[in-house]
Design an enzyme around this catalytic site. Structure first.
Site, PDB file in Angstrom:
ATOM      1  N   MET A   9       0.847  -1.197   0.000  1.00 41.42           N
ATOM      2  CA  MET A   9       0.000   0.000   0.000  1.00 41.42           C
ATOM      3  C   MET A   9       0.879   1.242   0.000  1.00 41.42           C
ATOM      4  O   MET A   9       1.615   1.499   0.951  1.00 41.42           O
ATOM      5  CB  MET A   9      -0.943  -0.021   1.220  1.00 41.42           C
ATOM      6  CG  MET A   9      -2.033  -1.093   1.091  1.00 41.42           C
ATOM      7  SD  MET A   9      -3.161  -1.172   2.497  1.00 41.42           S
ATOM      8  CE  MET A   9      -2.180  -2.064   3.706  1.00 41.42           C
ATOM      9  N   CYS A  91      -2.908  -1.967 -10.141  1.00 37.10           N
ATOM     10  CA  CYS A  91      -3.124  -0.576  -9.737  1.00 37.10           C
ATOM     11  C   CYS A  91      -3.744   0.217 -10.891  1.00 37.10           C
ATOM     12  O   CYS A  91      -3.216   0.225 -11.997  1.00 37.10           O
ATOM     13  CB  CYS A  91      -1.799   0.064  -9.319  1.00 37.10           C
ATOM     14  SG  CYS A  91      -2.001   1.787  -8.905  1.00 37.10           S
ATOM     15  N   HIS A 162      -6.723  -9.653  -6.389  1.00 37.37           N
ATOM     16  CA  HIS A 162      -7.669  -8.705  -5.804  1.00 37.37           C
ATOM     17  C   HIS A 162      -8.975  -8.931  -6.558  1.00 37.37           C
ATOM     18  O   HIS A 162      -9.076  -8.573  -7.743  1.00 37.37           O
ATOM     19  CB  HIS A 162      -7.136  -7.266  -5.964  1.00 37.37           C
ATOM     20  CG  HIS A 162      -8.038  -6.220  -5.380  1.00 37.37           C
ATOM     21  ND1 HIS A 162      -7.755  -4.875  -5.437  1.00 37.37           N
ATOM     22  CD2 HIS A 162      -9.218  -6.310  -4.723  1.00 37.37           C
ATOM     23  CE1 HIS A 162      -8.731  -4.197  -4.844  1.00 37.37           C
ATOM     24  NE2 HIS A 162      -9.624  -5.043  -4.412  1.00 37.37           N
ATOM     25  N   ASN A 201      -7.357 -11.589  -2.152  1.00 37.31           N
ATOM     26  CA  ASN A 201      -7.300 -10.239  -1.584  1.00 37.31           C
ATOM     27  C   ASN A 201      -8.571  -9.483  -1.958  1.00 37.31           C
ATOM     28  O   ASN A 201      -9.167  -9.708  -2.995  1.00 37.31           O
ATOM     29  CB  ASN A 201      -6.055  -9.509  -2.145  1.00 37.31           C
ATOM     30  CG  ASN A 201      -6.047  -8.020  -1.830  1.00 37.31           C
ATOM     31  OD1 ASN A 201      -6.096  -7.187  -2.731  1.00 37.31           O
ATOM     32  ND2 ASN A 201      -6.006  -7.672  -0.555  1.00 37.31           N
TER      33      ASN A 201
HETATM   34  C1  LIG Z   1      -3.541   3.500   0.513  1.00 34.97           C
HETATM   35  C2  LIG Z   1      -3.482   2.321  -0.420  1.00 34.97           C
HETATM   36  C3  LIG Z   1      -2.402   2.170  -1.270  1.00 34.97           C
HETATM   37  C4  LIG Z   1      -2.300   1.066  -2.125  1.00 34.97           C
HETATM   38  N1  LIG Z   1      -1.166   0.901  -2.868  1.00 34.97           N
HETATM   39  C5  LIG Z   1      -1.005  -0.258  -3.595  1.00 34.97           C
HETATM   40  C6  LIG Z   1       0.233  -0.568  -4.217  1.00 34.97           C
HETATM   41  O1  LIG Z   1       1.224   0.163  -4.123  1.00 34.97           O
HETATM   42  N2  LIG Z   1       0.304  -1.732  -4.925  1.00 34.97           N
HETATM   43  C7  LIG Z   1      -0.760  -2.598  -5.035  1.00 34.97           C
HETATM   44  O2  LIG Z   1      -0.646  -3.657  -5.681  1.00 34.97           O
HETATM   45  N3  LIG Z   1      -1.924  -2.326  -4.435  1.00 34.97           N
HETATM   46  C8  LIG Z   1      -2.058  -1.199  -3.696  1.00 34.97           C
HETATM   47  N4  LIG Z   1      -3.227  -0.987  -3.011  1.00 34.97           N
HETATM   48  C9  LIG Z   1      -4.298  -2.003  -3.061  1.00 34.97           C
HETATM   49  C10 LIG Z   1      -4.112  -3.035  -1.929  1.00 34.97           C
HETATM   50  O3  LIG Z   1      -2.900  -3.726  -2.056  1.00 34.97           O
HETATM   51  C11 LIG Z   1      -5.278  -4.042  -1.939  1.00 34.97           C
HETATM   52  O4  LIG Z   1      -5.247  -4.755  -3.139  1.00 34.97           O
HETATM   53  C12 LIG Z   1      -6.637  -3.355  -1.809  1.00 34.97           C
HETATM   54  O5  LIG Z   1      -6.639  -2.367  -0.790  1.00 34.97           O
HETATM   55  C13 LIG Z   1      -7.735  -4.384  -1.516  1.00 34.97           C
HETATM   56  O6  LIG Z   1      -7.479  -5.064  -0.314  1.00 34.97           O
HETATM   57  P1  LIG Z   1      -8.249  -4.674   1.062  1.00 34.97           P
HETATM   58  O7  LIG Z   1      -9.718  -4.670   0.749  1.00 34.97           O
HETATM   59  O8  LIG Z   1      -7.852  -5.758   2.035  1.00 34.97           O
HETATM   60  O9  LIG Z   1      -7.763  -3.307   1.461  1.00 34.97           O
HETATM   61  C14 LIG Z   1      -3.340   0.109  -2.155  1.00 34.97           C
HETATM   62  C15 LIG Z   1      -4.435   0.268  -1.298  1.00 34.97           C
HETATM   63  C16 LIG Z   1      -4.512   1.348  -0.424  1.00 34.97           C
HETATM   64  C17 LIG Z   1      -5.689   1.461   0.514  1.00 34.97           C
END
Ligand SMILES: Cc1cc2nc3c(=O)[nH]c(=O)nc-3n(C[C@H](O)[C@H](O)[C@H](O)COP(=O)(O)O)c2cc1C
Length: 323
Positions: A9, A91, A162, A201
């Site tokens: 993240m 992303c 995801h 995820n």
């Molecule tokens: C603040 C933030 C930054 C993120 N940055 C990335 C990242 O750098 N690379 C990535 O693959 N996913 C990124 N994500 C997505 C998360 O890795 C994850 O796939 C997404 O939040 C869904 O999972 P969750 O519902 O458990 O949060 C980011 C999510 C958040 C909230």
């Protein structure tokens, strides 16, 4: 517990956050924020890549779509000691689309396969991919299955899925984590179809849900829930590996020592470290005072103990209990 991971993240899972998460969970796999291949090739490698040895197992997530660059950068990452390299194919941000990587790579499985092969040829550590189930108007099943088939043929045997589409036009990155519906069943179909490791995820926020998904998948990755409510990492560790959680005083002690060391060695500001700890005592008495100390008072504090000891006291001796 190796089957639990904390998601990459941006702005959140920096090295300070990962050090803190490791105190809560001795076994979870931790991911870096996405770092672009260009940033590593042309920027300060040590600043982008250094990490504390306690962070193992730790995975470096890369953004990029140029096989030779990714191979070079994978080698640099392996040299720093990362346990695996993960390529970001999920992303949806505009900036990332301009760089032609992230989720738009779901539509270019042959290129992703070339990237994976180039990285695999360059290093001995595992190369994994994090993706969505699809993008835009594409049929998700067709897109996901063809993506996994081609990319796995190039040597990727672990996919973090995801389990929602990314919509590349019209939604912000934040909306893209909330609006497109989750489809865990499709991810499970992929698990059954391919003899590969699939880590689920997206939207998983409780210990019970995590345990339930572990019956169908090789691992579960938590993002926002782990960051905003880091106590869940302790609960998961206790449930899955039986490890008793470290107490708050021990965690605070370790973070004081860490923050002092980071300041002495790199000039790291205290609040850059304490900001990740804000959600730890969520729901407990004194949590508001803890939050205020860690976010506001930490901006001016001379030493880490000046805020972390009062913060600990606010939780262990909330005002209404003090004579
Ligand atoms: C603040 C933030 C930054 C993120 N940055 C990335 C990242 O750098 N690379 C990535 O693959 N996913 C990124 N994500 C997505 C998360 O890795 C994850 O796939 C997404 O939040 C869904 O999972 P969750 O519902 O458990 O949060 C980011 C999510 C958040 C909230």
């Amino acid at each position: 517990m190796k089957r639990i991971s904390v998601a990459p993240m941006m702005d959140w899972t920096d090295r300070h956050c990962r050090f803190f998460h490791r105190l809560l969970s001795p076994n979870a796999v931790l991911y870096t924020e996405m770092v672009t291949a260009n940033a590593i090739l042309h920027g300060d490698k040590d600043r982008h890549l250094r990490f504390d040895p306690s962070e193992h197992p730790v995975v470096l997530q890369l953004g990029g779509s140029e096989p030779n660059d990714l191979a070079t950068v994978a080698k640099i990452g392996a040299g720093f000691g990362y346990d695996a390299i993960n390529l970001n194919c999920g992303c949806p941000s505009e900036r990332v689309q301009k760089g032609a990587f992230g989720a738009c790579l779901m539509a270019e499985p042959d290129l992703v396969a070339d990237c994976v092969k180039a990285m695999k040829d360059a290093v001995d550590i595992p190369i994994t991919v994090k993706c969505r189930i699809g993008i835009d108007d594409y049929d998700a099943k067709t897109m996901l299955f063809s993506f996994i088939e081609k990319v796995s043929a190039a040597g990727c045997d672990t996919f973090v899925v995801h389990a929602r589409k990314a919509w590349l036009k019209g939604l912000s990155p934040k909306e893209n984590r909330e609006v497109p519906p989750l489809d865990y069943d499709l991810a499970h179909e992929a698990k059954k179809q391919f003899g590969l490791s699939i880590i689920l995820n997206g939207g998983i926020a409780t210990v019970d849900d995590t345990v339930a998904h572990l019956a169908n998948f090789d691992g579960v990755m938590l993002g926002r829930a782990a960051y905003q409510n880091p106590g869940i990492l302790q609960d998961l560790e206790t449930t899955l590996s039986g490890t008793p959680p470290r107490g708050l005083p021990e965690i605070v002690d370790a973070m004081i020592a860490y923050a002092a060391d980071q300041k002495a060695r790199y000039g790291a500001p205290l609040n850059a470290i304490t900001r990740h700890m804000v959600g730890l005592p969520n729901g407990r008495r004194g949590a508001r005072r803890w939050r205020q100390l860690l976010t506001v008072d930490s901006l001016r504090a001379e030493k880490p103990q000046d805020v972390l000891i009062p913060a600990l006291k606010a939780i262990s001796e909330p005002p209404e209990l003090v004579a």
